[in-house]
Motif scaffolding. Structure first.
Motif, PDB file in Angstrom:
ATOM      1  N   THR A 194       0.840  -1.192   0.000  1.00 40.67           N
ATOM      2  CA  THR A 194       0.000   0.000   0.000  1.00 40.67           C
ATOM      3  C   THR A 194       0.876   1.244   0.000  1.00 40.67           C
ATOM      4  OG1 THR A 194      -1.704  -1.140   1.258  1.00 40.67           O
ATOM      5  CG2 THR A 194      -1.786   1.262   1.275  1.00 40.67           C
ATOM      6  N   ARG A 195       0.492   2.267  -0.815  1.00 39.78           N
ATOM      7  CA  ARG A 195       1.186   3.543  -0.781  1.00 39.78           C
ATOM      8  C   ARG A 195       0.288   4.573  -0.134  1.00 39.78           C
ATOM      9  NH1 ARG A 195       6.642   4.148  -1.134  1.00 39.78           N
ATOM     10  NH2 ARG A 195       7.424   2.501  -2.479  1.00 39.78           N
ATOM     11  N   THR A 196       0.842   5.337   0.777  1.00 37.96           N
ATOM     12  CA  THR A 196       0.055   6.346   1.462  1.00 37.96           C
ATOM     13  C   THR A 196       0.902   7.600   1.610  1.00 37.96           C
ATOM     14  OG1 THR A 196      -1.378   6.752   3.368  1.00 37.96           O
ATOM     15  CG2 THR A 196       0.726   5.681   3.805  1.00 37.96           C
ATOM     16  N   GLY A 197       0.351   8.626   2.219  1.00 36.70           N
ATOM     17  CA  GLY A 197       1.065   9.865   2.445  1.00 36.70           C
ATOM     18  C   GLY A 197       1.058  10.227   3.911  1.00 36.70           C
ATOM     19  N   LEU A 198       1.708  11.349   4.232  1.00 40.43           N
ATOM     20  CA  LEU A 198       1.809  11.762   5.621  1.00 40.43           C
ATOM     21  C   LEU A 198       0.491  12.303   6.165  1.00 40.43           C
ATOM     22  CD1 LEU A 198       5.264  13.585   5.486  1.00 40.43           C
ATOM     23  CD2 LEU A 198       4.801  11.251   6.241  1.00 40.43           C
ATOM     24  N   ARG A 199      -0.389  12.762   5.268  1.00 41.75           N
ATOM     25  CA  ARG A 199      -1.660  13.368   5.706  1.00 41.75           C
ATOM     26  C   ARG A 199      -2.841  12.453   5.378  1.00 41.75           C
ATOM     27  NH1 ARG A 199       1.557  17.520   3.835  1.00 41.75           N
ATOM     28  NH2 ARG A 199       1.888  19.252   5.298  1.00 41.75           N
ATOM     29  N   THR A 200      -2.732  11.197   5.776  1.00 45.43           N
ATOM     30  CA  THR A 200      -3.792  10.226   5.525  1.00 45.43           C
ATOM     31  C   THR A 200      -4.194   9.563   6.838  1.00 45.43           C
ATOM     32  OG1 THR A 200      -2.204   8.444   5.116  1.00 45.43           O
ATOM     33  CG2 THR A 200      -2.909   9.751   3.203  1.00 45.43           C
ATOM     34  N   PRO A 201      -5.439   9.067   6.935  1.00 45.06           N
ATOM     35  CA  PRO A 201      -5.860   8.379   8.161  1.00 45.06           C
ATOM     36  C   PRO A 201      -4.983   7.177   8.501  1.00 45.06           C
ATOM     37  CG  PRO A 201      -7.757   8.946   6.816  1.00 45.06           C
ATOM     38  CD  PRO A 201      -6.554   9.240   5.974  1.00 45.06           C
ATOM     39  N   LEU A 202      -4.519   6.442   7.478  1.00 45.58           N
ATOM     40  CA  LEU A 202      -3.697   5.268   7.745  1.00 45.58           C
ATOM     41  C   LEU A 202      -2.416   5.659   8.467  1.00 45.58           C
ATOM     42  CD1 LEU A 202      -2.917   2.307   7.492  1.00 45.58           C
ATOM     43  CD2 LEU A 202      -2.138   2.764   5.149  1.00 45.58           C
ATOM     44  N   PHE A 203      -1.716   6.664   7.963  1.00 43.16           N
ATOM     45  CA  PHE A 203      -0.476   7.088   8.609  1.00 43.16           C
ATOM     46  C   PHE A 203      -0.771   7.638  10.007  1.00 43.16           C
ATOM     47  CE2 PHE A 203       2.956  10.171   9.467  1.00 43.16           C
ATOM     48  CZ  PHE A 203       4.031   9.301   9.443  1.00 43.16           C
ATOM     49  N   ALA A 204      -1.899   8.339  10.160  1.00 46.65           N
ATOM     50  CA  ALA A 204      -2.267   8.887  11.469  1.00 46.65           C
ATOM     51  C   ALA A 204      -2.464   7.765  12.488  1.00 46.65           C
ATOM     52  CB  ALA A 204      -3.532   9.727  11.351  1.00 46.65           C
TER      53      ALA A 204
ATOM     54  N   ARG B 100       8.977   2.207   4.947  1.00 48.00           N
ATOM     55  CA  ARG B 100       9.523   2.170   3.590  1.00 48.00           C
ATOM     56  C   ARG B 100       8.502   1.642   2.589  1.00 48.00           C
ATOM     57  NH1 ARG B 100      12.996   0.286  -0.323  1.00 48.00           N
ATOM     58  NH2 ARG B 100      14.844   1.554  -0.670  1.00 48.00           N
ATOM     59  N   ASP B 101       7.658   0.713   3.049  1.00 47.17           N
ATOM     60  CA  ASP B 101       6.601   0.198   2.173  1.00 47.17           C
ATOM     61  C   ASP B 101       5.548   1.261   1.878  1.00 47.17           C
ATOM     62  OD1 ASP B 101       7.657  -2.292   1.852  1.00 47.17           O
ATOM     63  OD2 ASP B 101       6.340  -3.290   3.290  1.00 47.17           O
ATOM     64  N   LEU B 102       5.215   2.071   2.892  1.00 47.84           N
ATOM     65  CA  LEU B 102       4.073   2.974   2.778  1.00 47.84           C
ATOM     66  C   LEU B 102       4.412   4.349   2.219  1.00 47.84           C
ATOM     67  CD1 LEU B 102       2.155   2.255   6.120  1.00 47.84           C
ATOM     68  CD2 LEU B 102       1.776   1.255   3.861  1.00 47.84           C
ATOM     69  N   LEU B 103       5.667   4.787   2.368  1.00 45.05           N
ATOM     70  CA  LEU B 103       6.016   6.163   2.037  1.00 45.05           C
ATOM     71  C   LEU B 103       7.072   6.241   0.946  1.00 45.05           C
ATOM     72  CD1 LEU B 103       6.303   7.591   5.666  1.00 45.05           C
ATOM     73  CD2 LEU B 103       4.359   7.839   4.104  1.00 45.05           C
ATOM     74  N   ALA B 104       7.033   7.331   0.186  1.00 50.57           N
ATOM     75  CA  ALA B 104       8.078   7.617  -0.790  1.00 50.57           C
ATOM     76  C   ALA B 104       9.332   8.095  -0.061  1.00 50.57           C
ATOM     77  CB  ALA B 104       7.593   8.692  -1.763  1.00 50.57           C
TER      78      ALA B 104
ATOM     79  N   PRO C  90      16.918  -1.769   1.014  1.00 53.87           N
ATOM     80  CA  PRO C  90      15.719  -2.308   0.376  1.00 53.87           C
ATOM     81  C   PRO C  90      14.770  -2.917   1.390  1.00 53.87           C
ATOM     82  CG  PRO C  90      17.596  -3.754   0.000  1.00 53.87           C
ATOM     83  CD  PRO C  90      18.138  -2.517   0.645  1.00 53.87           C
ATOM     84  N   SER C  91      13.505  -3.003   1.038  1.00 56.20           N
ATOM     85  CA  SER C  91      12.484  -3.478   1.977  1.00 56.20           C
ATOM     86  C   SER C  91      12.813  -4.860   2.522  1.00 56.20           C
ATOM     87  CB  SER C  91      11.114  -3.495   1.290  1.00 56.20           C
ATOM     88  OG  SER C  91      10.112  -3.932   2.186  1.00 56.20           O
ATOM     89  N   ARG C  92      13.376  -5.724   1.688  1.00 56.92           N
ATOM     90  CA  ARG C  92      13.614  -7.106   2.110  1.00 56.92           C
ATOM     91  C   ARG C  92      14.645  -7.205   3.234  1.00 56.92           C
ATOM     92  NH1 ARG C  92      16.641  -6.355  -2.491  1.00 56.92           N
ATOM     93  NH2 ARG C  92      18.859  -6.926  -2.347  1.00 56.92           N
ATOM     94  N   LEU C  93      15.430  -6.111   3.455  1.00 57.12           N
ATOM     95  CA  LEU C  93      16.475  -6.129   4.475  1.00 57.12           C
ATOM     96  C   LEU C  93      16.197  -5.191   5.642  1.00 57.12           C
ATOM     97  CD1 LEU C  93      19.766  -6.175   2.332  1.00 57.12           C
ATOM     98  CD2 LEU C  93      18.917  -8.004   3.810  1.00 57.12           C
TER      99      LEU C  93
ATOM    100  N   GLY D 242      20.455   5.251  -1.643  1.00 58.12           N
ATOM    101  CA  GLY D 242      19.140   5.360  -2.252  1.00 58.12           C
ATOM    102  C   GLY D 242      18.483   4.014  -2.343  1.00 58.12           C
ATOM    103  N   ARG D 243      17.303   3.965  -2.938  1.00 60.18           N
ATOM    104  CA  ARG D 243      16.583   2.702  -3.084  1.00 60.18           C
ATOM    105  C   ARG D 243      17.302   1.781  -4.029  1.00 60.18           C
ATOM    106  NH1 ARG D 243      11.348   2.186  -1.165  1.00 60.18           N
ATOM    107  NH2 ARG D 243      10.245   4.103  -0.693  1.00 60.18           N
ATOM    108  N   ASP D 244      17.306   0.483  -3.649  1.00 63.34           N
ATOM    109  CA  ASP D 244      17.848  -0.529  -4.542  1.00 63.34           C
ATOM    110  C   ASP D 244      16.783  -0.941  -5.545  1.00 63.34           C
ATOM    111  OD1 ASP D 244      20.077  -0.343  -3.047  1.00 63.34           O
ATOM    112  OD2 ASP D 244      20.019  -2.384  -2.222  1.00 63.34           O
TER     113      ASP D 244
END
Length: 396
Positions: free
Chosen positions: A3-13, A126-130, A332-335, A394-396
């Motif tokens: 899932t991708r979300t932002g800083l101003r979303t209910p999920l992140f809150a 890392r999964d949820l945010l850019a 990376p996310s896997r690590l 940076g991201r792998d």
């Protein structure tokens, strides 16, 4: 697909709310447990030794990191918080010095919660945010942490002096339970677990190898280890410093809460600073500021000590935010689980040895000598940080 979300979303809150509840437990107990041991036993050295016990779970942290990389991190979070709440429950039965060892045992389990959740936190963010949001997210979380550390120790000290430690323990249990409920209730897609064909121990130690070969994360890790050693030297003599100043042990929490004031200022400014000068330079600035913050421990002024701790809080928080953000971006996310727990092990094992040695040395040398060793480590960290090149990760 995560899932991708932002800083101003209910999920992140809600995610922030869950971590805030867990931090309530941490902020309430971080100092009170040591104060409790000192009050029960009358031994300041045992209070310092309790701080060393916080690092014992570091021995097993790479195993927890591998687990975090191979299961649902959300599920691992709430299960770990349930275990933390259950582990604190026996403290409600502690009544005298003969049961002080219960506090040490519960501290090991309580400290293990932070190791069990370290890798989960990095992986989820890392999964949820850019990448561009990670610095701000870490600043938000650190700001909340510092607000709690600023206010709750005063409340905890008041409750402790009035009624004793049991209501504080009960509130900490409720904090862990609340965090477990939040994360058990949330639903979001996580990155899929990737196949790992490495032999078991090579897989467990993958986080160490990633840290060692990734620039500038490797040099920044050296800096953070040195800063952690500084904290260990000062923590081991905290009660002795207060005793020299004629201050009761129960005031350790409120005085240390001054670090939360500086940490709060760092939390609200760190994201802006990282955008302006880069993460390694923020780490270097934090290390240099810490030298100034520790120095008042050499003197005899309580108010100067409190002011120094506020400065120290700014330096520590800025350094931690810069480092954690670099770690999230360059891993990376896997690590994420293995890197997070490997770094915790690198930080905590030297701290355990230093804190225990510092507490033992109090009977032989003046506390100022031990504080001086901490300042020397902090100066060394500043030198290494100042020579660290700018961000190349940076991201792998």
């Amino acid at each position: 697909m995560a899932t991708r979300t932002g800083l101003r979303t209910p999920l992140f809150a809600w995610i922030v709310a869950g971590w805030a509840l867990a931090n309530v437990a941490d902020s309430l107990l971080a100092v009170i447990l040591a104060v409790w041991v000192v009050e029960l036993t009358g031994e300041a050295a045992l209070g310092g030794l309790l701080f060393a016990v916080f690092g014992v779970p570091a021995l097993f942290s790479p195993l927890l990191g591998r687990l975090a990389d191979r299961v649902s991190r959300r599920r691992m979070l709430w299960v770990t918080y349930v275990i933390g709440a259950a582990g604190l429950a026996p403290l409600l039965l502690v009544r005298d010095a003969s049961q002080a060892w219960w506090i040490f045992a519960a501290t090991v389990l309580y400290a293990g919660v932070s190791y069990g959740t370290a890798g989960c936190r990095g992986g989820i963010l890392r999964d949820l945010l850019a990448d561009e949001d990670l610095g701000s997210a870490n600043s938000i979380l650190q700001t909340i942490d510092q607000v709690l550390r600023l206010g709750l120790p005063f409340a905890a000290a008041g409750v402790y002096l009035w009624t004793g430690p049991l209501p504080i323990v009960a509130a900490a249990i409720a904090g862990f339970a609340g965090a477990a409920i939040v994360f058990a209730s949330l639903r979001f897609a996580e990155s899929p677990v990737e196949d790992d064909d490495d032999p078991f121990w090579r897989s467990v130690t993958a986080g160490f190898r990633h840290v060692a070969r990734t620039r500038p994360l490797n040099r920044m890790t050296v800096v953070l280890v040195l800063l952690s050693s500084t904290a260990a030297f000062t923590s081991s003599v905290g009660f002795a410093v207060l005793e020299r100043m004629g201050v009761e042990p129960a005031w350790m929490g409120p005085i240390e809460a001054m670090s939360g004031l500086g940490g709060l200022l760092a939390g609200v400014s760190a994201a802006w600073l990282m955008r302006r000068i880069g993460r390694p330079r923020v780490l270097a600035a934090g290390a240099g500021i810490m030298v100034v913050g520790v120095a008042p421990m050499l003197g005899d002024g309580v108010w100067l000590l409190a002011a120094g701790l506020a400065v120290l809080g700014f330096g520590v928080t800025a350094a931690v935010i810069a480092y954690v953000t670099e770690s999230h971006v360059s891993t990376p996310s896997r690590l994420q689980g293995r890197v997070g727990t490997s770094v915790n092990m690198l930080l905590q094992l030297p701290s355990v040895v230093i804190t225990a040695a510092g507490a033992a040395a109090l009977g032989v040398v003046d506390a100022r000598v031990i504080v001086g060793c901490g300042i020397a480590m902090c100066v060394a960290a500043t030198v290494v940080a100042a020579s660290t090149p700018q961000d190349v990760g940076g991201r792998d």
